[in-house]
Design a protein around this motif. Structure first.
Motif, mmCIF file in Angstrom:
data_model
loop_
_atom_site.group_PDB
_atom_site.id
_atom_site.type_symbol
_atom_site.label_atom_id
_atom_site.label_comp_id
_atom_site.label_asym_id
_atom_site.label_seq_id
_atom_site.Cartn_x
_atom_site.Cartn_y
_atom_site.Cartn_z
ATOM 1 N N ALA A 19 0.839 -1.212 0.000
ATOM 2 C CA ALA A 19 0.000 0.000 0.000
ATOM 3 C C ALA A 19 0.871 1.259 0.000
ATOM 4 C CB ALA A 19 -0.943 -0.016 1.192
ATOM 5 N N ALA A 20 1.960 1.246 0.773
ATOM 6 C CA ALA A 20 2.853 2.416 0.830
ATOM 7 C C ALA A 20 3.523 2.651 -0.530
ATOM 8 C CB ALA A 20 3.904 2.222 1.923
ATOM 9 N N TYR A 21 3.969 1.584 -1.164
ATOM 10 C CA TYR A 21 4.615 1.735 -2.471
ATOM 11 C C TYR A 21 3.621 2.146 -3.548
ATOM 12 C CZ TYR A 21 8.585 -0.568 -0.252
ATOM 13 O OH TYR A 21 9.618 -0.904 0.573
ATOM 14 N N GLN A 22 2.402 1.643 -3.475
ATOM 15 C CA GLN A 22 1.381 2.063 -4.441
ATOM 16 C C GLN A 22 1.091 3.555 -4.287
ATOM 17 O OE1 GLN A 22 -1.609 -0.874 -3.416
ATOM 18 N NE2 GLN A 22 -1.140 -2.076 -5.257
ATOM 19 N N ARG A 23 1.076 4.030 -3.055
ATOM 20 C CA ARG A 23 0.874 5.466 -2.815
ATOM 21 C C ARG A 23 2.039 6.266 -3.397
ATOM 22 N NH1 ARG A 23 -1.102 9.798 -0.517
ATOM 23 N NH2 ARG A 23 0.001 11.025 1.026
ATOM 24 N N LEU A 24 3.256 5.789 -3.179
ATOM 25 C CA LEU A 24 4.438 6.461 -3.724
ATOM 26 C C LEU A 24 4.346 6.555 -5.245
ATOM 27 C CD1 LEU A 24 7.355 7.585 -3.510
ATOM 28 C CD2 LEU A 24 8.132 5.207 -3.580
ATOM 29 N N ILE A 25 3.967 5.452 -5.886
ATOM 30 C CA ILE A 25 3.852 5.442 -7.345
ATOM 31 C C ILE A 25 2.761 6.390 -7.811
ATOM 32 C CG2 ILE A 25 3.200 3.994 -9.317
ATOM 33 C CD1 ILE A 25 4.656 1.666 -7.806
ATOM 34 N N SER A 26 1.647 6.447 -7.076
ATOM 35 C CA SER A 26 0.561 7.346 -7.486
ATOM 36 C C SER A 26 0.971 8.808 -7.349
ATOM 37 C CB SER A 26 -0.708 7.066 -6.681
ATOM 38 O OG SER A 26 -0.572 7.497 -5.341
ATOM 39 N N LEU A 27 1.815 9.117 -6.359
ATOM 40 C CA LEU A 27 2.276 10.491 -6.162
ATOM 41 C C LEU A 27 3.381 10.877 -7.135
ATOM 42 C CD1 LEU A 27 2.366 10.608 -2.258
ATOM 43 C CD2 LEU A 27 0.689 11.687 -3.777
ATOM 44 N N GLY A 34 9.976 3.070 -6.483
ATOM 45 C CA GLY A 34 8.676 2.626 -5.986
ATOM 46 C C GLY A 34 8.239 1.338 -6.667
ATOM 47 N N TYR A 35 8.429 1.269 -7.976
ATOM 48 C CA TYR A 35 8.096 0.060 -8.729
ATOM 49 C C TYR A 35 8.976 -1.108 -8.280
ATOM 50 C CZ TYR A 35 5.686 3.271 -11.905
ATOM 51 O OH TYR A 35 4.863 4.224 -12.447
ATOM 52 N N ARG A 36 10.281 -0.824 -8.114
ATOM 53 C CA ARG A 36 11.215 -1.873 -7.694
ATOM 54 C C ARG A 36 10.833 -2.445 -6.334
ATOM 55 N NH1 ARG A 36 15.903 0.891 -6.923
ATOM 56 N NH2 ARG A 36 15.299 1.113 -4.757
ATOM 57 N N GLU A 37 10.603 -1.571 -5.378
ATOM 58 C CA GLU A 37 10.295 -2.039 -4.027
ATOM 59 C C GLU A 37 8.943 -2.747 -3.969
ATOM 60 O OE1 GLU A 37 12.519 -2.155 -1.641
ATOM 61 O OE2 GLU A 37 13.954 -1.147 -2.948
ATOM 62 N N GLU A 53 6.208 -7.620 -13.818
ATOM 63 C CA GLU A 53 5.681 -6.428 -14.492
ATOM 64 C C GLU A 53 6.185 -5.150 -13.828
ATOM 65 O OE1 GLU A 53 1.427 -6.688 -14.674
ATOM 66 O OE2 GLU A 53 1.493 -8.679 -15.586
ATOM 67 N N LEU A 54 6.190 -5.119 -12.501
ATOM 68 C CA LEU A 54 6.631 -3.920 -11.795
ATOM 69 C C LEU A 54 8.133 -3.719 -11.908
ATOM 70 C CD1 LEU A 54 4.097 -4.364 -9.009
ATOM 71 C CD2 LEU A 54 4.380 -2.269 -10.326
ATOM 72 N N LEU A 55 8.886 -4.784 -11.893
ATOM 73 C CA LEU A 55 10.334 -4.655 -12.044
ATOM 74 C C LEU A 55 10.689 -4.178 -13.447
ATOM 75 C CD1 LEU A 55 11.259 -7.811 -10.006
ATOM 76 C CD2 LEU A 55 11.709 -5.432 -9.344
ATOM 77 N N GLN A 56 9.932 -4.606 -14.440
ATOM 78 C CA GLN A 56 10.135 -4.087 -15.793
ATOM 79 C C GLN A 56 9.799 -2.595 -15.841
ATOM 80 O OE1 GLN A 56 7.652 -6.817 -17.972
ATOM 81 N NE2 GLN A 56 9.290 -8.311 -18.205
ATOM 82 N N GLN A 61 11.945 3.146 -16.037
ATOM 83 C CA GLN A 61 12.232 4.436 -15.416
ATOM 84 C C GLN A 61 13.740 4.658 -15.259
ATOM 85 O OE1 GLN A 61 9.933 6.694 -14.956
ATOM 86 N NE2 GLN A 61 8.355 5.264 -15.603
ATOM 87 N N ASP A 62 14.463 3.565 -14.969
ATOM 88 C CA ASP A 62 15.910 3.664 -14.756
ATOM 89 C C ASP A 62 16.563 2.376 -15.245
ATOM 90 O OD1 ASP A 62 18.530 3.916 -13.936
ATOM 91 O OD2 ASP A 62 18.074 4.102 -11.797
ATOM 92 N N ALA A 63 17.059 2.404 -16.459
ATOM 93 C CA ALA A 63 17.660 1.218 -17.066
ATOM 94 C C ALA A 63 18.911 0.756 -16.330
ATOM 95 C CB ALA A 63 17.988 1.495 -18.533
#
Length: 108
Positions: A19-27, A34-37, A53-56, A61-63
């Protein structure tokens, strides 16, 4: 949200960390960590397809995010192993060492 997610994940509260990481991604959707974590927490829960999917997304965002690349390779290999040998159990073990998490596997 990033640090809160890290603390929650470290404590094993993966649903709350998600939930915390989803909030970070939405912000801030351009922030790759955020995607990595979020992907790491999903690996810890055995949700490998979602984690991939999230790690991709993190790598888009950062290759140069080697942590995301390493975890993506791990999640892909673990999923392939489960598909190839469903009779074997794949354990997802999270090791905590200092401020960094390392995801390890036990294949027997």
């Amino acid at each position: 949200s990033y640090h809160r997610g890290k603390i929650l994940a470290y404590q094993g509260h993966h649903q709350a960390a998600i939930a915390a990481y989803q909030r970070l991604i939405s912000l801030n959707p351009a922030r790759g960590d955020g995607y990595r974590e979020l992907g790491l927490s999903l690996i810890d829960l055995g949700r490998l397809g979602e984690a991939q999917e999230l790690l991709q997304a993190a790598l888009r965002q950062d290759a140069n995010d080697l942590g995301a690349l390493h975890r993506l390779q791990y999640a892909t290999a673990a999923q392939r192993a489960e598909e190839a040998r469903p009779d074997l159990h794949v354990d997802f073990v999270t090791f905590a060492s200092g401020p960094h998490r390392r995801v390890g596997e036990v294949w027997q």
